[in-house]
Design a protein around this motif. Sequence first.
Motif, PDB file in Angstrom:
ATOM      1  N   VAL A 179      66.763  66.182   4.320  1.00  0.00           N
ATOM      2  CA  VAL A 179      65.895  65.170   4.907  1.00  0.00           C
ATOM      3  C   VAL A 179      66.423  64.913   6.313  1.00  0.00           C
ATOM      4  O   VAL A 179      67.472  64.307   6.479  1.00  0.00           O
ATOM      5  CB  VAL A 179      65.888  63.871   4.071  1.00  0.00           C
ATOM      6  CG1 VAL A 179      65.012  62.818   4.739  1.00  0.00           C
ATOM      7  CG2 VAL A 179      65.411  64.143   2.655  1.00  0.00           C
ATOM      8  N   TRP A 180      65.700  65.394   7.304  1.00  0.00           N
ATOM      9  CA  TRP A 180      66.148  65.308   8.703  1.00  0.00           C
ATOM     10  C   TRP A 180      65.147  64.440   9.451  1.00  0.00           C
ATOM     11  O   TRP A 180      64.033  64.856   9.731  1.00  0.00           O
ATOM     12  CB  TRP A 180      66.232  66.708   9.286  1.00  0.00           C
ATOM     13  CG  TRP A 180      66.794  66.763  10.672  1.00  0.00           C
ATOM     14  CD1 TRP A 180      67.352  65.750  11.398  1.00  0.00           C
ATOM     15  CD2 TRP A 180      66.857  67.925  11.511  1.00  0.00           C
ATOM     16  NE1 TRP A 180      67.768  66.198  12.626  1.00  0.00           N
ATOM     17  CE2 TRP A 180      67.475  67.520  12.721  1.00  0.00           C
ATOM     18  CE3 TRP A 180      66.459  69.249  11.340  1.00  0.00           C
ATOM     19  CZ2 TRP A 180      67.684  68.413  13.765  1.00  0.00           C
ATOM     20  CZ3 TRP A 180      66.676  70.130  12.381  1.00  0.00           C
ATOM     21  CH2 TRP A 180      67.295  69.718  13.579  1.00  0.00           C
ATOM     22  N   ILE A 181      65.564  63.223   9.760  1.00  0.00           N
ATOM     23  CA  ILE A 181      64.658  62.270  10.407  1.00  0.00           C
ATOM     24  C   ILE A 181      65.347  61.677  11.648  1.00  0.00           C
ATOM     25  O   ILE A 181      65.828  60.534  11.615  1.00  0.00           O
ATOM     26  CB  ILE A 181      64.204  61.163   9.417  1.00  0.00           C
ATOM     27  CG1 ILE A 181      65.338  60.741   8.483  1.00  0.00           C
ATOM     28  CG2 ILE A 181      63.032  61.637   8.606  1.00  0.00           C
ATOM     29  CD1 ILE A 181      64.934  59.675   7.492  1.00  0.00           C
ATOM     30  N   LEU A 189      62.319  68.041   4.694  1.00  0.00           N
ATOM     31  CA  LEU A 189      61.497  67.060   5.384  1.00  0.00           C
ATOM     32  C   LEU A 189      62.064  66.930   6.791  1.00  0.00           C
ATOM     33  O   LEU A 189      63.223  66.565   6.964  1.00  0.00           O
ATOM     34  CB  LEU A 189      61.504  65.717   4.659  1.00  0.00           C
ATOM     35  CG  LEU A 189      60.484  64.680   5.153  1.00  0.00           C
ATOM     36  CD1 LEU A 189      60.066  63.746   4.019  1.00  0.00           C
ATOM     37  CD2 LEU A 189      61.033  63.854   6.316  1.00  0.00           C
ATOM     38  N   LEU A 190      61.261  67.256   7.790  1.00  0.00           N
ATOM     39  CA  LEU A 190      61.704  67.247   9.173  1.00  0.00           C
ATOM     40  C   LEU A 190      60.694  66.518  10.047  1.00  0.00           C
ATOM     41  O   LEU A 190      59.521  66.896  10.087  1.00  0.00           O
ATOM     42  CB  LEU A 190      61.877  68.691   9.687  1.00  0.00           C
ATOM     43  CG  LEU A 190      62.084  68.877  11.200  1.00  0.00           C
ATOM     44  CD1 LEU A 190      63.294  68.105  11.690  1.00  0.00           C
ATOM     45  CD2 LEU A 190      62.208  70.355  11.532  1.00  0.00           C
ATOM     46  N   LEU A 235      54.066  62.208  21.117  1.00  0.00           N
ATOM     47  CA  LEU A 235      53.666  63.340  20.282  1.00  0.00           C
ATOM     48  C   LEU A 235      54.640  63.464  19.121  1.00  0.00           C
ATOM     49  O   LEU A 235      55.849  63.238  19.281  1.00  0.00           O
ATOM     50  CB  LEU A 235      53.696  64.649  21.086  1.00  0.00           C
ATOM     51  CG  LEU A 235      53.183  64.621  22.533  1.00  0.00           C
ATOM     52  CD1 LEU A 235      53.470  65.950  23.200  1.00  0.00           C
ATOM     53  CD2 LEU A 235      51.706  64.309  22.556  1.00  0.00           C
ATOM     54  N   GLY A 236      54.130  63.840  17.963  1.00  0.00           N
ATOM     55  CA  GLY A 236      55.034  63.962  16.825  1.00  0.00           C
ATOM     56  C   GLY A 236      54.503  64.865  15.734  1.00  0.00           C
ATOM     57  O   GLY A 236      53.294  65.105  15.622  1.00  0.00           O
ATOM     58  N   THR A 237      55.437  65.373  14.927  1.00  0.00           N
ATOM     59  CA  THR A 237      55.090  66.175  13.756  1.00  0.00           C
ATOM     60  C   THR A 237      55.996  65.774  12.600  1.00  0.00           C
ATOM     61  O   THR A 237      57.099  65.260  12.786  1.00  0.00           O
ATOM     62  CB  THR A 237      55.252  67.683  14.007  1.00  0.00           C
ATOM     63  OG1 THR A 237      56.599  67.962  14.400  1.00  0.00           O
ATOM     64  CG2 THR A 237      54.290  68.175  15.076  1.00  0.00           C
ATOM     65  N   LEU A 238      55.505  66.031  11.412  1.00  0.00           N
ATOM     66  CA  LEU A 238      56.275  65.822  10.190  1.00  0.00           C
ATOM     67  C   LEU A 238      56.035  67.022   9.294  1.00  0.00           C
ATOM     68  O   LEU A 238      54.904  67.260   8.848  1.00  0.00           O
ATOM     69  CB  LEU A 238      55.834  64.533   9.485  1.00  0.00           C
ATOM     70  CG  LEU A 238      56.529  64.218   8.167  1.00  0.00           C
ATOM     71  CD1 LEU A 238      57.956  63.744   8.417  1.00  0.00           C
ATOM     72  CD2 LEU A 238      55.759  63.168   7.382  1.00  0.00           C
ATOM     73  N   LEU A 239      57.074  67.799   9.054  1.00  0.00           N
ATOM     74  CA  LEU A 239      56.975  68.986   8.212  1.00  0.00           C
ATOM     75  C   LEU A 239      57.597  68.688   6.853  1.00  0.00           C
ATOM     76  O   LEU A 239      58.736  68.231   6.770  1.00  0.00           O
ATOM     77  CB  LEU A 239      57.697  70.167   8.864  1.00  0.00           C
ATOM     78  CG  LEU A 239      57.820  71.449   8.022  1.00  0.00           C
ATOM     79  CD1 LEU A 239      56.448  72.038   7.722  1.00  0.00           C
ATOM     80  CD2 LEU A 239      58.711  72.465   8.719  1.00  0.00           C
ATOM     81  N   VAL A 240      56.842  68.965   5.794  1.00  0.00           N
ATOM     82  CA  VAL A 240      57.335  68.775   4.426  1.00  0.00           C
ATOM     83  C   VAL A 240      57.167  70.093   3.671  1.00  0.00           C
ATOM     84  O   VAL A 240      56.066  70.646   3.617  1.00  0.00           O
ATOM     85  CB  VAL A 240      56.578  67.644   3.697  1.00  0.00           C
ATOM     86  CG1 VAL A 240      57.111  67.498   2.274  1.00  0.00           C
ATOM     87  CG2 VAL A 240      56.703  66.334   4.454  1.00  0.00           C
TER      88      VAL A 240
END
Length: 260
Positions: A116-118, A145-146, A201-206
Amino acid sequence: MRARAELATDYIQRTDGRGRSRITTLRSESPLMLRPTFPKGPEPWTDGAANVARVCLAAGAAGPVGGDELVLRVDVGRDSTLVLRDVSATLLLPGPGGEQSSTRVTVHVCSGATLVWIPEPVIAAHGCRHRSDIRVDLDPGARLLLREELLLGRHRESPGTVYQHLRVRLDGRPLLNQQLSVGPGAPGWGSPAVTGGRRALGTLLVVDPRWSDDPPPAAALDGDSAVLPLNGPAALVSAVATDNLSLRRSLDVGLDRLTG
């Protein structure tokens, strides 16, 4: 400034029969300072569990500043769980001679392991020139999760130039290869095809092995954000917003949809 940092975890069985994740490698050079920590706010998947390894990346100096070269290596051992966070936002600054700074991150998540990298937002200050390369290799059965957030300049400031490249492979096969160029050195970056004039700008990869037979569907979310299924047990939330608070809210909506 050139700096390297390394972080690794594994999973062990305790004498009481319970297992826990532990940190086996923790090497730092300023400004890449890695520090073991306790839960810092909500954590997807882990819920503050005591058997999870937690590390925060703390800045030991300003920057990255133009000319800096920073390298981070992360290895998440089989069946272990690592939560990796930042202490604060990262401010990209120009160098005295207009040099480019760079950050290169290499990650390997073993089978049965979870990362889990936040991190906190990256702020592209006026005049900066920065390149970020992130490569993630996932073994079969790994979870990831990034989250990434990029703010284009400080308050009422035009941004510098930033190039981001994220490459993720699952079982040796490409899962995601995404590039982004913004700022004065990237023609057309303010067009509707890139930022549409937005400053956040943002993204969330799961990536979740449970989705092998039933991946999440594509969906439009609140604001300028959407869930985009990938060719694998994975989905990407992509969002643009006028400010960081709005961006975080959009990404949190996507996070709740994918992990709730």
